[in-house]
Design a protein around this motif. Structure first.
Motif, mmCIF file in Angstrom:
data_model
loop_
_atom_site.group_PDB
_atom_site.id
_atom_site.type_symbol
_atom_site.label_atom_id
_atom_site.label_comp_id
_atom_site.label_asym_id
_atom_site.label_seq_id
_atom_site.Cartn_x
_atom_site.Cartn_y
_atom_site.Cartn_z
ATOM 1 N N ARG A 130 0.914 -1.043 -0.033
ATOM 2 C CA ARG A 130 0.030 -0.071 0.020
ATOM 3 C C ARG A 130 0.847 1.345 -0.109
ATOM 4 N NH1 ARG A 130 -3.508 2.106 3.440
ATOM 5 N NH2 ARG A 130 -5.233 0.422 3.184
ATOM 6 N N VAL A 131 0.438 2.175 -0.769
ATOM 7 C CA VAL A 131 1.365 3.410 -0.951
ATOM 8 C C VAL A 131 1.539 4.194 0.421
ATOM 9 C CG1 VAL A 131 -0.661 4.688 -1.644
ATOM 10 C CG2 VAL A 131 1.585 5.428 -2.503
ATOM 11 N N ALA A 132 0.369 4.428 1.141
ATOM 12 C CA ALA A 132 0.345 4.969 2.519
ATOM 13 C C ALA A 132 -0.363 4.509 3.501
ATOM 14 C CB ALA A 132 0.287 6.612 2.297
ATOM 15 N N GLY A 133 -0.405 5.092 4.625
ATOM 16 C CA GLY A 133 -1.093 4.761 5.633
ATOM 17 C C GLY A 133 -1.007 3.089 5.986
ATOM 18 N N LYS A 134 -2.080 2.551 6.852
ATOM 19 C CA LYS A 134 -2.013 1.382 7.454
ATOM 20 C C LYS A 134 -3.186 0.219 6.918
ATOM 21 C CE LYS A 134 -1.821 1.876 11.783
ATOM 22 N NZ LYS A 134 -1.664 2.984 12.438
ATOM 23 N N THR A 135 -2.681 -0.825 6.888
ATOM 24 C CA THR A 135 -4.012 -1.754 6.696
ATOM 25 C C THR A 135 -5.038 -1.800 7.852
ATOM 26 O OG1 THR A 135 -4.648 -4.168 6.154
ATOM 27 C CG2 THR A 135 -2.504 -3.630 7.475
ATOM 28 N N LYS A 136 -6.048 -1.847 7.528
ATOM 29 C CA LYS A 136 -7.179 -1.878 8.602
ATOM 30 C C LYS A 136 -7.641 -3.259 9.007
ATOM 31 C CE LYS A 136 -7.542 2.517 6.828
ATOM 32 N NZ LYS A 136 -6.830 2.171 5.836
ATOM 33 N N TRP A 137 -6.929 -4.167 8.783
ATOM 34 C CA TRP A 137 -7.153 -5.612 8.832
ATOM 35 C C TRP A 137 -6.464 -6.160 10.013
ATOM 36 C CZ3 TRP A 137 -11.597 -7.819 7.246
ATOM 37 C CH2 TRP A 137 -12.189 -7.187 6.340
ATOM 38 N N SER A 138 -6.839 -6.333 11.279
ATOM 39 C CA SER A 138 -6.054 -7.072 12.217
ATOM 40 C C SER A 138 -6.406 -8.621 12.028
ATOM 41 C CB SER A 138 -6.530 -6.771 13.657
ATOM 42 O OG SER A 138 -7.711 -6.866 13.916
ATOM 43 N N PHE A 139 -5.560 -9.389 12.685
ATOM 44 C CA PHE A 139 -5.522 -10.750 12.530
ATOM 45 C C PHE A 139 -7.239 -11.198 13.031
ATOM 46 C CE2 PHE A 139 -5.964 -14.936 14.886
ATOM 47 C CZ PHE A 139 -5.458 -15.718 13.582
ATOM 48 N N TRP A 140 -7.727 -10.560 14.189
ATOM 49 C CA TRP A 140 -9.047 -10.993 14.691
ATOM 50 C C TRP A 140 -10.165 -10.453 13.754
ATOM 51 C CZ3 TRP A 140 -9.319 -15.132 17.296
ATOM 52 C CH2 TRP A 140 -8.229 -15.387 18.283
ATOM 53 N N LYS A 141 -9.913 -9.338 13.008
ATOM 54 C CA LYS A 141 -10.957 -8.818 12.022
ATOM 55 C C LYS A 141 -10.715 -9.976 11.038
ATOM 56 C CE LYS A 141 -11.808 -3.944 11.794
ATOM 57 N NZ LYS A 141 -11.607 -2.662 11.012
ATOM 58 N N LEU A 142 -9.879 -10.212 10.398
ATOM 59 C CA LEU A 142 -9.773 -11.247 9.335
ATOM 60 C C LEU A 142 -10.347 -12.409 9.638
ATOM 61 C CD1 LEU A 142 -6.095 -11.009 7.637
ATOM 62 C CD2 LEU A 142 -8.339 -10.767 6.615
ATOM 63 N N PHE A 143 -10.023 -12.990 10.973
ATOM 64 C CA PHE A 143 -10.652 -14.253 11.343
ATOM 65 C C PHE A 143 -12.127 -14.040 11.559
ATOM 66 C CE2 PHE A 143 -12.029 -16.997 15.109
ATOM 67 C CZ PHE A 143 -10.940 -18.333 14.475
ATOM 68 N N ALA A 144 -12.752 -12.923 12.004
ATOM 69 C CA ALA A 144 -14.157 -12.891 11.983
ATOM 70 C C ALA A 144 -14.722 -12.642 10.687
ATOM 71 C CB ALA A 144 -14.404 -11.587 12.751
ATOM 72 N N TYR A 145 -14.009 -12.120 10.022
ATOM 73 C CA TYR A 145 -14.439 -12.118 8.112
ATOM 74 C C TYR A 145 -14.252 -13.525 7.644
ATOM 75 C CZ TYR A 145 -14.455 -10.197 3.317
ATOM 76 O OH TYR A 145 -14.744 -10.178 2.130
ATOM 77 N N GLY A 146 -13.314 -14.135 8.093
ATOM 78 C CA GLY A 146 -13.258 -15.577 7.543
ATOM 79 C C GLY A 146 -14.393 -16.405 7.992
ATOM 80 N N ILE A 147 -14.707 -16.510 9.239
ATOM 81 C CA ILE A 147 -16.174 -17.156 9.829
ATOM 82 C C ILE A 147 -17.206 -16.604 8.850
ATOM 83 C CG2 ILE A 147 -17.476 -17.448 11.755
ATOM 84 C CD1 ILE A 147 -14.859 -18.729 12.107
ATOM 85 N N ASP A 148 -17.257 -15.270 8.848
ATOM 86 C CA ASP A 148 -18.538 -14.716 7.723
ATOM 87 C C ASP A 148 -18.783 -15.401 6.709
ATOM 88 O OD1 ASP A 148 -19.300 -13.109 10.095
ATOM 89 O OD2 ASP A 148 -18.647 -11.367 8.968
ATOM 90 N N GLY A 149 -17.474 -15.604 6.077
ATOM 91 C CA GLY A 149 -17.280 -16.380 4.720
ATOM 92 C C GLY A 149 -17.904 -17.863 4.734
ATOM 93 N N ILE A 150 -17.525 -18.621 5.656
ATOM 94 C CA ILE A 150 -17.780 -19.961 5.957
ATOM 95 C C ILE A 150 -19.434 -20.023 6.246
ATOM 96 C CG2 ILE A 150 -17.773 -22.156 7.112
ATOM 97 C CD1 ILE A 150 -14.859 -21.452 7.351
ATOM 98 N N VAL A 151 -19.799 -19.110 7.586
ATOM 99 C CA VAL A 151 -21.210 -19.516 7.728
ATOM 100 C C VAL A 151 -22.244 -18.718 6.730
ATOM 101 C CG1 VAL A 151 -23.018 -18.531 9.455
ATOM 102 C CG2 VAL A 151 -20.595 -19.224 10.000
ATOM 103 N N GLY A 152 -21.790 -17.820 5.828
ATOM 104 C CA GLY A 152 -22.556 -17.185 4.748
ATOM 105 C C GLY A 152 -22.717 -18.120 3.635
ATOM 106 N N PHE A 153 -21.849 -18.905 3.431
ATOM 107 C CA PHE A 153 -21.970 -19.697 2.172
ATOM 108 C C PHE A 153 -22.018 -21.256 2.364
ATOM 109 C CE2 PHE A 153 -21.024 -15.351 0.419
ATOM 110 C CZ PHE A 153 -21.683 -15.394 -0.587
ATOM 111 N N SER A 154 -22.070 -21.520 3.652
ATOM 112 C CA SER A 154 -22.146 -23.084 3.644
ATOM 113 C C SER A 154 -22.947 -23.432 4.963
ATOM 114 C CB SER A 154 -20.620 -23.728 3.742
ATOM 115 O OG SER A 154 -20.598 -25.035 4.182
ATOM 116 N N THR A 155 -23.595 -24.467 4.813
ATOM 117 C CA THR A 155 -24.210 -25.030 6.090
ATOM 118 C C THR A 155 -23.623 -26.308 6.550
ATOM 119 O OG1 THR A 155 -26.031 -25.935 4.760
ATOM 120 C CG2 THR A 155 -26.508 -23.984 5.910
#
Ligand code: UDP
Ligand code: MG
Length: 312
Positions: free
Chosen positions: A200-225
């Motif tokens: 990235r050209v400037a600034g910081k990424t907005k993704w911490s490990f836990w944010k990514l983790f929660a996002y990952g869970i969203d992906g699984i729960v959102g697209f699979s039972t």
């Protein structure tokens, strides 16, 4: 002349925008299209909104939507898709990790090959640490085995698509929006172009490990039972093991008598089985929570102001 709508989600991108805006202007000047540049200010706490307003004042192509607080990138993308005009729509990050100049190539491919979506895929996440690379690889393995919607680790959100695709994505009205999955869910003729993602050209990424983790869970729960099916399968397996153990104990007692013993192993088994039960209760809870949020029908984002509120 065909119009291209560009959506740019921005959360504290004051610094990056200074590089991004000239870069995208350069691209817009090179192409023979009309443009609409839609910035989504996602609750920035720096001067991002002021910078965007300055662009909107002097450049007619610039529009913006400013949220009342930070709602997340998914919400920003949704707002962009709902409000941007254009025969074709694209979205790119403000940090130049989605190089604006790639749009020229993407548009060419889309038109020449008569496609519906052209997306960008990174060759390698060389700018990610070993830890993130490892988790990303594991995650997509799990996701792939759980869902029928194809999703790959290196697909960026940077894609150019036709109005028809945008309408299809908008027809998915769910509250929990995992756009990586939503875009692949709608299908259509897609082509991926590979490139080396820059830092990235400037600034910081907005993704911490836990944010990514929660996002990952969203992906699984959102697209699979399937995790729910998994709990049923493991339940059956445990019943089977218990049945065999009962048989063994009965036979042992009948043949050799019953010396009392083995309580430590019994305690271990109870703790283990309770752990498994709680784990799956957690999974069921996760689905219940998502359903709960869906039924509330809360807005995904709230707009505080747009370019129409700008004093001319
Ligand atoms: N972003 C956003 N809202 C958020 C977090 C990020 O609109 O809550 C925007 C951010 O400004 C950037 C894009 O989403 O334009 C990607 O964010 P980032 O670069 O932090 O993610 P990464 O590239 O590290 O995956
Ligand atoms: Mg980035």
């Amino acid at each position: 002349m065909k119009k291209i709508g560009i959506i740019v989600p921005c959360h504290n991108e004051e610094e990056s925008l200074k590089y991004f805006y000239p870069a995208i202007c350069d691209v817009m000047d090179k192409m023979d299209n009309e443009f609409e540049l839609m910035f989504i200010n996602d609750g920035s706490t720096d001067h991002t909104l002021d910078v965007i307003k300055e662009y909107a004042r002097k450049d007619k192509r610039v529009r913006y939507i400013s949220f009342s607080r930070n709602f997340g990138k998914e919400a920003a993308i949704l707002a962009g898709l709902q409000h941007v005009n254009g025969d074709y729509v694209t979205m790119m990050d403000a940090d130049l990790q989605d190089p604006p100049e790639k749009l020229i190539e993407m548009y060419d491919v889309l038109i020449k090959e008569n496609l519906d979506i052209v997306g960008l895929k990174t060759n390698d996440h060389k700018n990610y640490g070993i830890f993130r690379k490892f988790f990303t690889a594991c995650y997509y393995k799990i996701l792939g085995s759980f869902t029928t919607v194809p999703m790959a680790p290196n697909e960026r959100d940077y894609r150019l698509m036709t109005r028809q695709v945008v309408d299809a994505v908008l027809s998915l009205t769910e509250y929990n929006r995992y756009s990586k999955g939503l875009f692949n869910f709608v299908g259509f003729d897609t082509k991926w172009i590979t490139y080396d993602a820059p830092d990235r050209v400037a600034g910081k990424t907005k993704w911490s490990f836990w944010k990514l983790f929660a996002y990952g869970i969203d992906g699984i729960v959102g697209f699979s039972t399937r995790p729910l099916v998994l709990s049923a399968i493991i339940g059956v397996l445990f019943c089977f093991i218990a049945f065999i153990m009962i048989l063994v104990i009965v036979i042992k007692t009948l043949v050799w008598g019953d010396p009392v013993g083995g309580w430590p192993s019994l305690a271990c088994i109870i703790i283990f089985v309770s752990g498994v039960q709680l784990f799956f209760l957690g999974i069921i809870g996760e689905y219940l929570a998502k359903t709960y949020l869906e039924t509330k029908k809360r807005p995904v984002y709230i707009i505080k102001e747009t370019e129409e509120d700008l004093e001319k």
